[in-house]
Design a protein around this motif. Structure first.
Motif, PDB file in Angstrom:
ATOM      1  N   THR A 193      39.711  17.707  16.054  1.00 17.08           N
ATOM      2  CA  THR A 193      40.034  16.356  16.507  1.00 17.08           C
ATOM      3  C   THR A 193      40.936  16.427  17.728  1.00 17.08           C
ATOM      4  O   THR A 193      42.067  16.918  17.651  1.00 17.08           O
ATOM      5  N   ALA A 194      40.421  15.952  18.850  1.00 13.97           N
ATOM      6  CA  ALA A 194      41.210  15.867  20.079  1.00 13.97           C
ATOM      7  C   ALA A 194      41.642  14.410  20.252  1.00 13.97           C
ATOM      8  O   ALA A 194      42.089  13.770  19.299  1.00 13.97           O
ATOM      9  N   SER A 195      41.502  13.868  21.430  1.00 15.81           N
ATOM     10  CA  SER A 195      41.874  12.487  21.726  1.00 15.81           C
ATOM     11  C   SER A 195      41.408  12.177  23.142  1.00 15.81           C
ATOM     12  O   SER A 195      41.287  13.088  23.977  1.00 15.81           O
ATOM     13  N   ILE A 196      41.179  10.899  23.420  1.00 13.21           N
ATOM     14  CA  ILE A 196      40.858  10.548  24.807  1.00 13.21           C
ATOM     15  C   ILE A 196      42.066  10.785  25.716  1.00 13.21           C
ATOM     16  O   ILE A 196      41.921  10.843  26.936  1.00 13.21           O
ATOM     17  N   ALA A 197      43.243  10.981  25.120  1.00 18.05           N
ATOM     18  CA  ALA A 197      44.426  11.339  25.912  1.00 18.05           C
ATOM     19  C   ALA A 197      44.250  12.696  26.583  1.00 18.05           C
ATOM     20  O   ALA A 197      44.964  13.021  27.534  1.00 18.05           O
TER      21      ALA A 197
ATOM     22  N   LYS B 240      45.981  18.072  23.080  1.00 15.24           N
ATOM     23  CA  LYS B 240      44.603  17.641  22.845  1.00 15.24           C
ATOM     24  C   LYS B 240      43.655  18.190  23.901  1.00 15.24           C
ATOM     25  O   LYS B 240      42.488  18.492  23.626  1.00 15.24           O
ATOM     26  N   GLY B 241      44.161  18.330  25.134  1.00 18.36           N
ATOM     27  CA  GLY B 241      43.358  18.953  26.181  1.00 18.36           C
ATOM     28  C   GLY B 241      43.040  20.398  25.854  1.00 18.36           C
ATOM     29  O   GLY B 241      41.960  20.904  26.169  1.00 18.36           O
ATOM     30  N   GLY B 242      43.981  21.074  25.203  1.00 18.56           N
ATOM     31  CA  GLY B 242      43.749  22.447  24.780  1.00 18.56           C
ATOM     32  C   GLY B 242      42.637  22.542  23.751  1.00 18.56           C
ATOM     33  O   GLY B 242      41.818  23.478  23.777  1.00 18.56           O
ATOM     34  N   ILE B 243      42.582  21.571  22.848  1.00 14.72           N
ATOM     35  CA  ILE B 243      41.518  21.545  21.841  1.00 14.72           C
ATOM     36  C   ILE B 243      40.162  21.352  22.513  1.00 14.72           C
ATOM     37  O   ILE B 243      39.180  22.029  22.196  1.00 14.72           O
ATOM     38  N   VAL B 244      40.115  20.435  23.480  1.00 17.19           N
ATOM     39  CA  VAL B 244      38.876  20.218  24.232  1.00 17.19           C
ATOM     40  C   VAL B 244      38.463  21.505  24.939  1.00 17.19           C
ATOM     41  O   VAL B 244      37.301  21.926  24.891  1.00 17.19           O
ATOM     42  N   GLY B 245      39.430  22.151  25.589  1.00 23.54           N
ATOM     43  CA  GLY B 245      39.131  23.323  26.388  1.00 23.54           C
ATOM     44  C   GLY B 245      38.650  24.520  25.591  1.00 23.54           C
ATOM     45  O   GLY B 245      37.877  25.346  26.104  1.00 23.54           O
ATOM     46  N   MET B 246      39.078  24.652  24.342  1.00 24.31           N
ATOM     47  CA  MET B 246      38.681  25.831  23.575  1.00 24.31           C
ATOM     48  C   MET B 246      37.403  25.613  22.772  1.00 24.31           C
ATOM     49  O   MET B 246      36.869  26.554  22.179  1.00 24.31           O
TER      50      MET B 246
END
Length: 253
Positions: A144-148, A163-169
């Motif tokens: 779970t990331a976020s639009i943030a 949250k950007g880190g979650i998206v990136g990995m």
């Protein structure tokens, strides 16, 4: 993946998005371990859905390892992990009291990003040893990331970074775990009616909802859970981040 009879772990599962996912999985005949730092709430939900409660601080390696062992002892190895544990923090980089406290930044990163990776690495290691199901699949991880992560607001430096880190990995881990038949996906929710927003006055909630294009309301945790279920069910979804935000793009502040 045929879910009935399988085991799943939901972190942050005692409330909000995690609780909705836990309920939805249990309704499909899944044996759910509700992992949360709030033991009382986890036990209440586990009793409601016929699952098991596991106390877990996702940011701590030993706690995460113990939670995996405890869940497996009751339900067997998990083929599904839904990572919902997370915290929020509003701090300006330079505020009235001076620079952003580094300890606060570290704490958000530790829980949201490192905690997500911690539970993912442990679940993936367990899944990789299981017998493959039809189509060669061994497991699914949903983060779970976020639009943030994409349009974070002023004061969200720590939260957006986590949250950007979650998206990136998401993609590199999905590519790595493909050899084991493990899929990795991420949901990036917008404004949802979780306990955090639910505690706000109605006027404040209405103000937030007014910024959302359509549907013109806050999201329901059940809608998050429905997307998670589709991701689990659809074997061709892998390595993707899906915004669930009713086309909201957040203003700077």
């Amino acid at each position: 993946m045929q879910l009935e009879g399988q085991a799943a772990i939901v972190t942050g599962g005692a409330s909000g998005l995690g609780a909705a996912a836990a309920r939805k999985l249990a309704a499909q005949g899944v044996r759910v371990a509700v992992c949360d730092i709030n033991t009382k709430l986890a036990e209440e939900l586990a009793k409601e859905i016929g699952g098991t409660a596991v106390t877990c601080d996702v940011s701590d390696a030993a706690s995460g390892e113990a939670a995996m062992v405890a869940a497996a002892k009751v339900h067997g190895p998990a083929r599904v992990l839904v990572n919902c544990a997370g915290i929020g923090l509003a701090r300006r980089v330079v505020g009235r009291e001076g620079p952003h406290a580094l300890a606060d930044f570290n704490h958000v990163i530790s829980v949201n990003l490192i905690g997500t990776f911690n539970m993912l690495r442990l679940a993936a290691a367990e899944m990789s040893t299981l017998e493959p199901l039809e189509g060669g699949e061994r497991g699914v991880v949903i983060n779970t990331a976020s639009i943030a992560a994409y349009d974070g607001q002023v004061g969200q430096a720590a939260y957006s970074a986590s949250k950007g880190g979650i998206v990136g990995m998401t993609l590199p881990i999905a590519r790595e775990l493909a050899q084991f038949g493990i899929r990795v996906l991420t949901i990036a929710p917008g404004l949802f009616l979780t306990p955090l927003l639910g505690a706000l006055p109605q006027a404040a909630r209405d103000s937030l909802a007014s910024t959302i294009p359509f549907p013109h309301r806050l999201g329901s945790p059940d809608e998050y859970a429905s997307l998670a279920m589709h991701m689990i069910d659809n074997p061709y979804l892998n390595g993707e981040v899906v915004r669930l935000d009713a086309s909201l793009r957040m203003a700077p502040k």
